[in-house]
Design a protein around this motif. Structure first.
Motif, PDB file in Angstrom:
ATOM      1  N   SER A   1       0.827  -1.199   0.000  1.00 53.12           N
ATOM      2  CA  SER A   1       0.000   0.000   0.000  1.00 53.12           C
ATOM      3  C   SER A   1       0.861   1.248   0.000  1.00 53.12           C
ATOM      4  CB  SER A   1      -0.922  -0.009   1.224  1.00 53.12           C
ATOM      5  OG  SER A   1      -1.684   1.173   1.278  1.00 53.12           O
ATOM      6  N   ALA A   2       1.888   1.240   0.852  1.00 52.51           N
ATOM      7  CA  ALA A   2       2.789   2.384   0.905  1.00 52.51           C
ATOM      8  C   ALA A   2       3.552   2.524  -0.400  1.00 52.51           C
ATOM      9  CB  ALA A   2       3.763   2.215   2.072  1.00 52.51           C
ATOM     10  N   GLN A   3       3.953   1.388  -0.982  1.00 51.78           N
ATOM     11  CA  GLN A   3       4.683   1.396  -2.241  1.00 51.78           C
ATOM     12  C   GLN A   3       3.845   2.027  -3.348  1.00 51.78           C
ATOM     13  OE1 GLN A   3       5.161  -2.413  -4.234  1.00 51.78           O
ATOM     14  NE2 GLN A   3       7.267  -1.920  -4.740  1.00 51.78           N
ATOM     15  N   ALA A   4       2.575   1.646  -3.421  1.00 48.46           N
ATOM     16  CA  ALA A   4       1.693   2.191  -4.438  1.00 48.46           C
ATOM     17  C   ALA A   4       1.464   3.680  -4.221  1.00 48.46           C
ATOM     18  CB  ALA A   4       0.365   1.437  -4.424  1.00 48.46           C
ATOM     19  N   GLN A   5       1.355   4.089  -2.948  1.00 45.34           N
ATOM     20  CA  GLN A   5       1.102   5.492  -2.630  1.00 45.34           C
ATOM     21  C   GLN A   5       2.274   6.360  -3.059  1.00 45.34           C
ATOM     22  OE1 GLN A   5       0.160   6.159   1.461  1.00 45.34           O
ATOM     23  NE2 GLN A   5      -0.296   8.332   1.181  1.00 45.34           N
ATOM     24  N   ASN A   6       3.507   5.864  -2.893  1.00 48.93           N
ATOM     25  CA  ASN A   6       4.697   6.644  -3.205  1.00 48.93           C
ATOM     26  C   ASN A   6       5.151   6.484  -4.659  1.00 48.93           C
ATOM     27  OD1 ASN A   6       4.865   7.509  -0.531  1.00 48.93           O
ATOM     28  ND2 ASN A   6       6.094   5.731   0.067  1.00 48.93           N
TER      29      ASN A   6
ATOM     30  N   ALA B   1       2.355  -9.183 -14.746  1.00 55.74           N
ATOM     31  CA  ALA B   1       0.947  -9.435 -14.423  1.00 55.74           C
ATOM     32  C   ALA B   1       0.561  -9.135 -12.979  1.00 55.74           C
ATOM     33  CB  ALA B   1       0.599 -10.882 -14.762  1.00 55.74           C
ATOM     34  N   GLN B   2       1.488  -9.287 -12.054  1.00 53.93           N
ATOM     35  CA  GLN B   2       1.149  -9.126 -10.643  1.00 53.93           C
ATOM     36  C   GLN B   2       1.347  -7.709 -10.105  1.00 53.93           C
ATOM     37  OE1 GLN B   2      -0.399 -11.641  -9.128  1.00 53.93           O
ATOM     38  NE2 GLN B   2      -0.188 -12.671 -11.102  1.00 53.93           N
ATOM     39  N   VAL B   3       1.521  -6.744 -10.999  1.00 51.09           N
ATOM     40  CA  VAL B   3       1.635  -5.357 -10.542  1.00 51.09           C
ATOM     41  C   VAL B   3       0.356  -4.972  -9.803  1.00 51.09           C
ATOM     42  CG1 VAL B   3       1.669  -2.959 -11.328  1.00 51.09           C
ATOM     43  CG2 VAL B   3       3.251  -4.595 -12.305  1.00 51.09           C
ATOM     44  N   PRO B   4       0.467  -4.382  -8.601  1.00 49.33           N
ATOM     45  CA  PRO B   4      -0.726  -4.019  -7.823  1.00 49.33           C
ATOM     46  C   PRO B   4      -1.672  -3.110  -8.601  1.00 49.33           C
ATOM     47  CG  PRO B   4       1.244  -3.834  -6.481  1.00 49.33           C
ATOM     48  CD  PRO B   4       1.715  -4.086  -7.877  1.00 49.33           C
ATOM     49  N   GLN B   5      -2.955  -3.265  -8.338  1.00 53.05           N
ATOM     50  CA  GLN B   5      -3.969  -2.502  -9.051  1.00 53.05           C
ATOM     51  C   GLN B   5      -3.751  -0.998  -8.906  1.00 53.05           C
ATOM     52  OE1 GLN B   5      -6.483  -3.313 -11.054  1.00 53.05           O
ATOM     53  NE2 GLN B   5      -6.020  -5.495 -11.027  1.00 53.05           N
ATOM     54  N   ALA B   6      -3.318  -0.561  -7.737  1.00 58.19           N
ATOM     55  CA  ALA B   6      -3.115   0.874  -7.515  1.00 58.19           C
ATOM     56  C   ALA B   6      -2.019   1.422  -8.423  1.00 58.19           C
ATOM     57  CB  ALA B   6      -2.774   1.148  -6.054  1.00 58.19           C
ATOM     58  N   ILE B   7      -0.969   0.624  -8.619  1.00 60.83           N
ATOM     59  CA  ILE B   7       0.118   1.051  -9.512  1.00 60.83           C
ATOM     60  C   ILE B   7      -0.335   0.966 -10.961  1.00 60.83           C
ATOM     61  CG2 ILE B   7       2.423   0.443 -10.362  1.00 60.83           C
ATOM     62  CD1 ILE B   7       3.207  -0.232  -7.522  1.00 60.83           C
ATOM     63  N   GLN B   8      -1.081  -0.072 -11.299  1.00 62.90           N
ATOM     64  CA  GLN B   8      -1.641  -0.171 -12.651  1.00 62.90           C
ATOM     65  C   GLN B   8      -2.460   1.078 -12.978  1.00 62.90           C
ATOM     66  OE1 GLN B   8      -3.681  -3.704 -13.998  1.00 62.90           O
ATOM     67  NE2 GLN B   8      -2.563  -4.986 -12.550  1.00 62.90           N
ATOM     68  N   ALA B   9      -3.258   1.504 -12.012  1.00 66.84           N
ATOM     69  CA  ALA B   9      -4.117   2.671 -12.232  1.00 66.84           C
ATOM     70  C   ALA B   9      -3.280   3.920 -12.515  1.00 66.84           C
ATOM     71  CB  ALA B   9      -5.012   2.899 -11.022  1.00 66.84           C
TER      72      ALA B   9
ATOM     73  N   GLN C   1      11.114 -12.164 -21.577  1.00 68.78           N
ATOM     74  CA  GLN C   1      11.427 -13.026 -20.428  1.00 68.78           C
ATOM     75  C   GLN C   1      11.895 -12.199 -19.241  1.00 68.78           C
ATOM     76  OE1 GLN C   1      14.380 -15.757 -21.880  1.00 68.78           O
ATOM     77  NE2 GLN C   1      12.997 -16.666 -23.388  1.00 68.78           N
ATOM     78  N   ALA C   2      12.747 -11.217 -19.513  1.00 67.47           N
ATOM     79  CA  ALA C   2      13.286 -10.380 -18.434  1.00 67.47           C
ATOM     80  C   ALA C   2      12.174  -9.620 -17.722  1.00 67.47           C
ATOM     81  CB  ALA C   2      14.317  -9.407 -18.996  1.00 67.47           C
ATOM     82  N   VAL C   3      11.229  -9.090 -18.469  1.00 64.03           N
ATOM     83  CA  VAL C   3      10.129  -8.341 -17.859  1.00 64.03           C
ATOM     84  C   VAL C   3       9.188  -9.275 -17.111  1.00 64.03           C
ATOM     85  CG1 VAL C   3       8.168  -6.822 -18.312  1.00 64.03           C
ATOM     86  CG2 VAL C   3      10.293  -6.519 -19.589  1.00 64.03           C
ATOM     87  N   ALA C   4       8.909 -10.438 -17.696  1.00 67.63           N
ATOM     88  CA  ALA C   4       8.019 -11.401 -17.041  1.00 67.63           C
ATOM     89  C   ALA C   4       8.570 -11.843 -15.689  1.00 67.63           C
ATOM     90  CB  ALA C   4       7.812 -12.613 -17.943  1.00 67.63           C
ATOM     91  N   ARG C   5       9.897 -11.899 -15.567  1.00 71.04           N
ATOM     92  CA  ARG C   5      10.532 -12.358 -14.328  1.00 71.04           C
ATOM     93  C   ARG C   5      10.892 -11.224 -13.382  1.00 71.04           C
ATOM     94  NH1 ARG C   5      14.706 -16.137 -17.803  1.00 71.04           N
ATOM     95  NH2 ARG C   5      13.188 -17.695 -18.471  1.00 71.04           N
ATOM     96  N   SER C   6      10.652  -9.999 -13.789  1.00 70.35           N
ATOM     97  CA  SER C   6      11.032  -8.853 -12.956  1.00 70.35           C
ATOM     98  C   SER C   6      10.058  -8.674 -11.797  1.00 70.35           C
ATOM     99  CB  SER C   6      11.057  -7.579 -13.804  1.00 70.35           C
ATOM    100  OG  SER C   6       9.749  -7.238 -14.245  1.00 70.35           O
ATOM    101  N   ASP C   7      10.485  -7.892 -10.805  1.00 63.29           N
ATOM    102  CA  ASP C   7       9.604  -7.597  -9.677  1.00 63.29           C
ATOM    103  C   ASP C   7       8.376  -6.830 -10.184  1.00 63.29           C
ATOM    104  OD1 ASP C   7      11.310  -8.764  -7.869  1.00 63.29           O
ATOM    105  OD2 ASP C   7      12.399  -6.896  -7.459  1.00 63.29           O
ATOM    106  N   PRO C   8       7.183  -7.235  -9.786  1.00 63.40           N
ATOM    107  CA  PRO C   8       5.966  -6.552 -10.249  1.00 63.40           C
ATOM    108  C   PRO C   8       5.692  -5.287  -9.445  1.00 63.40           C
ATOM    109  CG  PRO C   8       5.371  -8.380  -8.835  1.00 63.40           C
ATOM    110  CD  PRO C   8       6.875  -8.423  -8.951  1.00 63.40           C
ATOM    111  N   ASP C   9       6.643  -4.350  -9.493  1.00 61.41           N
ATOM    112  CA  ASP C   9       6.528  -3.138  -8.690  1.00 61.41           C
ATOM    113  C   ASP C   9       6.279  -1.887  -9.529  1.00 61.41           C
ATOM    114  OD1 ASP C   9       8.966  -2.934  -9.937  1.00 61.41           O
ATOM    115  OD2 ASP C   9      10.168  -2.960  -8.097  1.00 61.41           O
TER     116      ASP C   9
END
Length: 328
Positions: free
Chosen positions: A23-28, A263-271, A80-88
């Motif tokens: 939550s904090a990550q998405a906020q910042n 794919a697993q990027v949080p919805q708040a960050i996607q928005a 491949q690199a993006v698929a394996r990257s942190d979903p941040d």
């Protein structure tokens, strides 16, 4: 009873703890530069458009957007690199239809699945394909190309950005439409393929309109024909394949580019990414820059891009099967 209540309260607190950092990550977000991966070498159409887009996108996001070229495997290495990257939200991909809709069904070990590994954020641009030739080959127009190709099956060479990329598949479609047999020479990206075409190591290449515009003024290059159902305003002197009586090379051969995230990027960050993309695509300077490259602005949402991926996967399946275009 009180002990049970305390245990339930403690369990609830512990369960909630992992949510807080996200939550904090998405906020910042974003509080550092964002990497925009391009799965091809510098100098090709994907790279050119990605760099144009990155400037406006970074302005909309409020941070730097750095283009990171990861060429190889026809775009698979970058994917491949993006698929394996942190979903941040700090690693995204500027990808074409080849990487998203075609490559996964052609590679025995693609290393990623589009629907599973990526979420589309939105589309950026689209364009027709243009066939160009080095005049040293004696090819200056479609009649001279067809005459040579029919007289010398498998001898006229064409470069591509890699096996299974759109630059390869459109050439395969051209072979089917005309009955000729060409020699395919795959590269690690459109840039190196173009360098060899200019040097005369290969004879032909299908390129996007931006690259064709760059090459049209070179005295050693001939712009042969363009896909689509009408001539391009950027290259009005170049005939369509349909004008020459070659069918099946119309608008269905158009290519497009989009931005996707893991794919697993949080919805708040996607928005936030979606909103920044809308802002960037509304920028008159960006739209003018895309048009100046001979490409069309395609500012569609992620759901539309997902539909395009499914459509193009099905559209090219028969060609891939008939040509046995399978890569390792």
């Amino acid at each position: 009873m009180k002990s049970l209540s305390r245990r339930l309260l403690l369990a609830a607190v512990v369960t909630a703890l992992p949510v807080l950092p996200f939550s904090a990550q998405a906020q910042n977000y974003p509080d550092k530069p964002v990497k925009l991966v391009v799965g091809f070498a510098a100098g090709g159409p994907t790279d050119i458009l990605a760099r144009i887009f990155a400037t406006a996108f970074g302005k909309a996001l409020g941070t730097s957007v750095i283009v990171d070229n990861k060429g190889g495997g026809g775009g698979a290495i970058g994917a491949q690199a993006v698929a394996r990257s942190d979903p941040d939200g700090y690693t995204l991909m500027f990808a074409g239809d080849g990487q998203l809709a075609l490559l996964p069904q052609m590679m025995t070990k693609a290393g990623y699945e589009t629907k599973r590994d990526f979420v589309p954020i939105g589309s950026v641009a689209g364009q027709s394909n243009v066939l160009i030739a080095n005049k040293a080959s004696g090819i200056t127009d479609l009649p001279s190309l067809l005459a040579q190709a029919k007289a010398n099956p498998g001898r006229i060479s064409f470069g591509s950005a890699g096996n299974g990329t759109p630059t390869h598949l459109v050439a395969a479609l051209f072979e089917n439409a005309t009955g000729v047999k060409l020699l395919h020479v795959p590269y690690r990206g459109a840039g190196p393929a173009m360098a060899d075409l200019l040097g005369g190591q290969t004879n032909l290449m299908f390129v996007g309109t931006p690259v064709a515009l760059q090459q049209a003024s070179r005295p050693q290059m001939a712009v042969i024909a363009i896909t689509g159902n009408k001539r391009s305003p950027s290259l009005p002197q170049v005939p369509t394949f349909a004008e020459a009586g070659i069918r099946g090379m119309g608008d269905e051969t158009a290519v497009w580019w989009a931005v996707v995230a893991p794919a697993q990027v949080p919805q708040a960050i996607q928005a936030k990414l979606v909103q920044a993309m809308k802002t960037a695509m509304a920028d008159p300077e960006l739209r003018a820059a895309i048009a100046a490259q001979g490409a069309d602005v395609l500012d569609k949402d992620g759901a539309t891009v997902a539909n395009w991926i499914a459509r193009d996967h099905a559209r090219w399946a028969s060609l891939i099967k008939s040509k046995k275009i399978i890569t390792e």
